[in-house]
Design a protein around this motif. Structure first.
Motif, PDB file in Angstrom:
ATOM      1  N   PRO A 171       0.818  -1.215   0.000  1.00  0.00           N
ATOM      2  CA  PRO A 171       0.000   0.000   0.000  1.00  0.00           C
ATOM      3  C   PRO A 171       0.853   1.267   0.000  1.00  0.00           C
ATOM      4  CG  PRO A 171       0.149  -0.868   2.212  1.00  0.00           C
ATOM      5  CD  PRO A 171       0.938  -1.806   1.342  1.00  0.00           C
ATOM      6  N   ALA A 172       0.252   2.335  -0.509  1.00  0.00           N
ATOM      7  CA  ALA A 172       0.880   3.653  -0.455  1.00  0.00           C
ATOM      8  C   ALA A 172      -0.122   4.641   0.127  1.00  0.00           C
ATOM      9  CB  ALA A 172       1.314   4.105  -1.854  1.00  0.00           C
ATOM     10  N   GLU A 173       0.371   5.763   0.605  1.00  0.00           N
ATOM     11  CA  GLU A 173      -0.503   6.813   1.111  1.00  0.00           C
ATOM     12  C   GLU A 173      -1.168   7.534  -0.069  1.00  0.00           C
ATOM     13  OE1 GLU A 173      -1.323   7.531   4.296  1.00  0.00           O
ATOM     14  OE2 GLU A 173      -0.218   5.683   4.738  1.00  0.00           O
ATOM     15  N   PRO A 174      -2.379   8.084   0.132  1.00  0.00           N
ATOM     16  CA  PRO A 174      -3.038   8.830  -0.948  1.00  0.00           C
ATOM     17  C   PRO A 174      -2.136   9.932  -1.504  1.00  0.00           C
ATOM     18  CG  PRO A 174      -4.575   8.456   0.848  1.00  0.00           C
ATOM     19  CD  PRO A 174      -3.230   7.992   1.336  1.00  0.00           C
ATOM     20  N   LEU A 175      -2.165  10.097  -2.814  1.00  0.00           N
ATOM     21  CA  LEU A 175      -1.261  11.022  -3.497  1.00  0.00           C
ATOM     22  C   LEU A 175      -1.891  12.380  -3.778  1.00  0.00           C
ATOM     23  CD1 LEU A 175       0.052   8.359  -6.023  1.00  0.00           C
ATOM     24  CD2 LEU A 175       1.262   9.206  -4.004  1.00  0.00           C
ATOM     25  N   VAL A 176      -3.187  12.516  -3.506  1.00  0.00           N
ATOM     26  CA  VAL A 176      -3.882  13.783  -3.763  1.00  0.00           C
ATOM     27  C   VAL A 176      -4.709  14.144  -2.530  1.00  0.00           C
ATOM     28  CG1 VAL A 176      -3.971  13.485  -6.272  1.00  0.00           C
ATOM     29  CG2 VAL A 176      -5.809  12.545  -4.849  1.00  0.00           C
ATOM     30  N   PRO A 177      -5.067  15.427  -2.383  1.00  0.00           N
ATOM     31  CA  PRO A 177      -5.850  15.849  -1.213  1.00  0.00           C
ATOM     32  C   PRO A 177      -7.246  15.220  -1.187  1.00  0.00           C
ATOM     33  CG  PRO A 177      -4.859  17.738  -2.321  1.00  0.00           C
ATOM     34  CD  PRO A 177      -4.668  16.568  -3.216  1.00  0.00           C
ATOM     35  N   THR A 178      -7.868  15.287  -0.022  1.00  0.00           N
ATOM     36  CA  THR A 178      -9.195  14.703   0.152  1.00  0.00           C
ATOM     37  C   THR A 178     -10.206  15.311  -0.809  1.00  0.00           C
ATOM     38  OG1 THR A 178      -8.707  14.349   2.502  1.00  0.00           O
ATOM     39  CG2 THR A 178     -11.020  14.251   1.837  1.00  0.00           C
ATOM     40  N   GLU A 179     -10.116  16.627  -1.047  1.00  0.00           N
ATOM     41  CA  GLU A 179     -11.070  17.294  -1.938  1.00  0.00           C
ATOM     42  C   GLU A 179     -11.012  16.710  -3.351  1.00  0.00           C
ATOM     43  OE1 GLU A 179      -8.922  18.764   0.013  1.00  0.00           O
ATOM     44  OE2 GLU A 179     -10.213  19.696   1.538  1.00  0.00           O
ATOM     45  N   LEU A 234     -16.697  17.104 -18.358  1.00  0.00           N
ATOM     46  CA  LEU A 234     -16.155  18.293 -17.691  1.00  0.00           C
ATOM     47  C   LEU A 234     -15.525  17.935 -16.347  1.00  0.00           C
ATOM     48  CD1 LEU A 234     -18.916  20.961 -18.474  1.00  0.00           C
ATOM     49  CD2 LEU A 234     -16.556  20.931 -19.314  1.00  0.00           C
ATOM     50  N   GLY A 235     -16.207  17.080 -15.592  1.00  0.00           N
ATOM     51  CA  GLY A 235     -15.664  16.670 -14.294  1.00  0.00           C
ATOM     52  C   GLY A 235     -14.345  15.930 -14.453  1.00  0.00           C
ATOM     53  N   LEU A 236     -14.265  15.057 -15.446  1.00  0.00           N
ATOM     54  CA  LEU A 236     -13.033  14.296 -15.664  1.00  0.00           C
ATOM     55  C   LEU A 236     -11.900  15.212 -16.125  1.00  0.00           C
ATOM     56  CD1 LEU A 236     -11.615  11.559 -15.772  1.00  0.00           C
ATOM     57  CD2 LEU A 236     -12.472  11.279 -18.107  1.00  0.00           C
ATOM     58  N   VAL A 237     -12.201  16.150 -17.021  1.00  0.00           N
ATOM     59  CA  VAL A 237     -11.165  17.077 -17.502  1.00  0.00           C
ATOM     60  C   VAL A 237     -10.649  17.953 -16.360  1.00  0.00           C
ATOM     61  CG1 VAL A 237     -10.779  19.105 -18.973  1.00  0.00           C
ATOM     62  CG2 VAL A 237     -11.920  17.088 -19.905  1.00  0.00           C
ATOM     63  N   PHE A 238     -11.529  18.414 -15.497  1.00  0.00           N
ATOM     64  CA  PHE A 238     -11.108  19.232 -14.355  1.00  0.00           C
ATOM     65  C   PHE A 238     -10.190  18.426 -13.441  1.00  0.00           C
ATOM     66  CE2 PHE A 238     -11.540  21.013 -10.102  1.00  0.00           C
ATOM     67  CZ  PHE A 238     -11.375  22.379 -10.344  1.00  0.00           C
ATOM     68  N   LEU A 239     -10.550  17.179 -13.199  1.00  0.00           N
ATOM     69  CA  LEU A 239      -9.737  16.305 -12.356  1.00  0.00           C
ATOM     70  C   LEU A 239      -8.361  16.081 -12.985  1.00  0.00           C
ATOM     71  CD1 LEU A 239      -9.536  14.467  -9.873  1.00  0.00           C
ATOM     72  CD2 LEU A 239     -10.674  12.679 -11.188  1.00  0.00           C
ATOM     73  N   LEU A 240      -8.340  15.843 -14.295  1.00  0.00           N
ATOM     74  CA  LEU A 240      -7.060  15.629 -14.971  1.00  0.00           C
ATOM     75  C   LEU A 240      -6.234  16.912 -15.020  1.00  0.00           C
ATOM     76  CD1 LEU A 240      -8.092  13.312 -17.946  1.00  0.00           C
ATOM     77  CD2 LEU A 240      -6.868  12.706 -15.861  1.00  0.00           C
ATOM     78  N   GLY A 241      -6.906  18.069 -15.079  1.00  0.00           N
ATOM     79  CA  GLY A 241      -6.180  19.333 -15.044  1.00  0.00           C
ATOM     80  C   GLY A 241      -5.410  19.503 -13.750  1.00  0.00           C
ATOM     81  N   TYR A 242      -6.031  19.119 -12.641  1.00  0.00           N
ATOM     82  CA  TYR A 242      -5.341  19.177 -11.350  1.00  0.00           C
ATOM     83  C   TYR A 242      -4.130  18.244 -11.356  1.00  0.00           C
ATOM     84  CZ  TYR A 242      -4.345  18.702  -6.384  1.00  0.00           C
ATOM     85  OH  TYR A 242      -3.699  18.672  -5.168  1.00  0.00           O
ATOM     86  N   LEU A 243      -4.321  17.013 -11.845  1.00  0.00           N
ATOM     87  CA  LEU A 243      -3.218  16.046 -11.857  1.00  0.00           C
ATOM     88  C   LEU A 243      -2.110  16.483 -12.814  1.00  0.00           C
ATOM     89  CD1 LEU A 243      -5.210  12.674 -11.827  1.00  0.00           C
ATOM     90  CD2 LEU A 243      -4.030  13.772  -9.913  1.00  0.00           C
TER      91      LEU A 243
END
Length: 311
Positions: free
Chosen positions: A162-170, A228-237
């Motif tokens: 296992p690894a720790e989560p790589l992105v914030p909770t939001e 739109l939701g997926l693109v926004f998520l990928l923009g953050y990553l």
């Protein structure tokens, strides 16, 4: 004495997490395949090819020499094999000491969901393919497929570490929202199918839902929200891809598969819904859903190989 020895061996039988992972992946493949064969039944107007259940016709359990009967009965056979596969996975989960209680319960839930498809299939035939029953049949398949994907990832995380989560909770919560919008997208897709020309029953009268054109617009709206939701998520990553390049690459893979599915969807609509293209569209939809569920699961519980700098 021989029986007691055999029983003792069975009780002592154990699987490694790596062995269970292989079985879990077979379950995922089987559950995806049954979505595809179920769609083929509807799209080839074979839904009433067998009017009896579980046999094909009353007094004749095997299908006669009829194209539609073979397709419908073949789907039932594949469904039976799938139930056996997920049952074996549920049993194997209990014989894998490295798995925690959560994956074991999930394996049992996946089996229960797969088993519940049998009475739904019976109802679909007995109600002459009424669209709410047929839609529930497909949506349950997608939910069970999602459970199998999460189970396989749990097994992989056990094997790889296992690894720790790589992105914030939001951001992880946004992933849940995107997955929810994808499920809504699948639901609107079943509505569009229910209003379209592929009733599943051929010349037989089959209950339809409303008109196709308005339902297509509803489905397109759901596609826009999900995209739109997926693109926004990928923009953050993308802005932080140095923190987890593999996670960003995984997200790009989801987006790429979605684009292919959208292109096929547009072509099928402009060519008046030929059933082979619609079948490809459904298969891609199930694949996008499975990969998206895997992506969101990794957001919350990443395996060790997703950590930056891992080989």
């Amino acid at each position: 004495m021989h029986i007691e020895t055999t029983t003792a061996r069975l009780r002592g039988f154990e699987l490694s997490a790596a062995q269970f992972l292989r079985l879990a992946l077979v379950s995922v493949a089987a559950l995806w395949l049954i979505v595809l064969t179920g769609a083929a039944v509807r799209l080839t107007d074979s839904g009433l090819g067998c009017r009896h259940w579980p046999g094909c016709e009353k007094g004749h359990p095997l299908p006669a020499k009829d194209y539609h009967a073979y397709i419908e009965f073949g789907n039932r056979v594949i469904g039976g094999v799938t139930i056996v596969v997920v049952l074996l996975a549920a049993i194997a989960a209990r014989r894998t000491p490295e798995l925690s209680r959560g994956p074991r319960r999930l394996a049992l839930a996946v089996f229960a969901g797969a088993l519940a498809q049998a009475p739904l299939g019976y109802l679909a035939v007995k109600t002459d393919l009424r669209w709410p029953v047929v839609a529930a049949h497909l949506l349950l398949s997608m939910v069970v497929l999602a459970g199998a994907v999460v189970l396989a990832l749990d097994a992989f995380r056990t094997v790889a570490g296992p690894a720790e989560p790589l992105v914030p909770t939001e951001v992880r919560r946004l992933g849940i929202v995107v997955a929810g919008s994808a499920l809504a997208l699948l639901f609107t897709g079943t509505l569009a199918t229910a209003g379209g020309p592929h009733s599943g029953g051929g010349a037989a009268h089959v209950d339809r839902l409303w008109r196709l054109q308005p339902l297509i617009y509803v489905h397109a709206g759901a596609v826009a929200v999900f995209g739109l939701g997926l693109v926004f998520l990928l923009g953050y990553l993308a802005a932080r891809r140095d923190r987890s390049p593999r996670l960003f690459g995984f997200g790009l893979g989801v987006l790429g598969l979605l684009v292919v599915q959208m292109v096929v969807g547009e072509i099928q609509y402009r060519t008046h819904l030929p059933w082979p293209l619609v079948l490809a569209h459904v298969g891609l939809a199930a694949a996008v859903w499975a990969v998206l569920v895997a992506f969101v699961t990794v957001l919350w519980r990443p395996p060790l190989p997703f950590e930056p700098g891992r080989a």
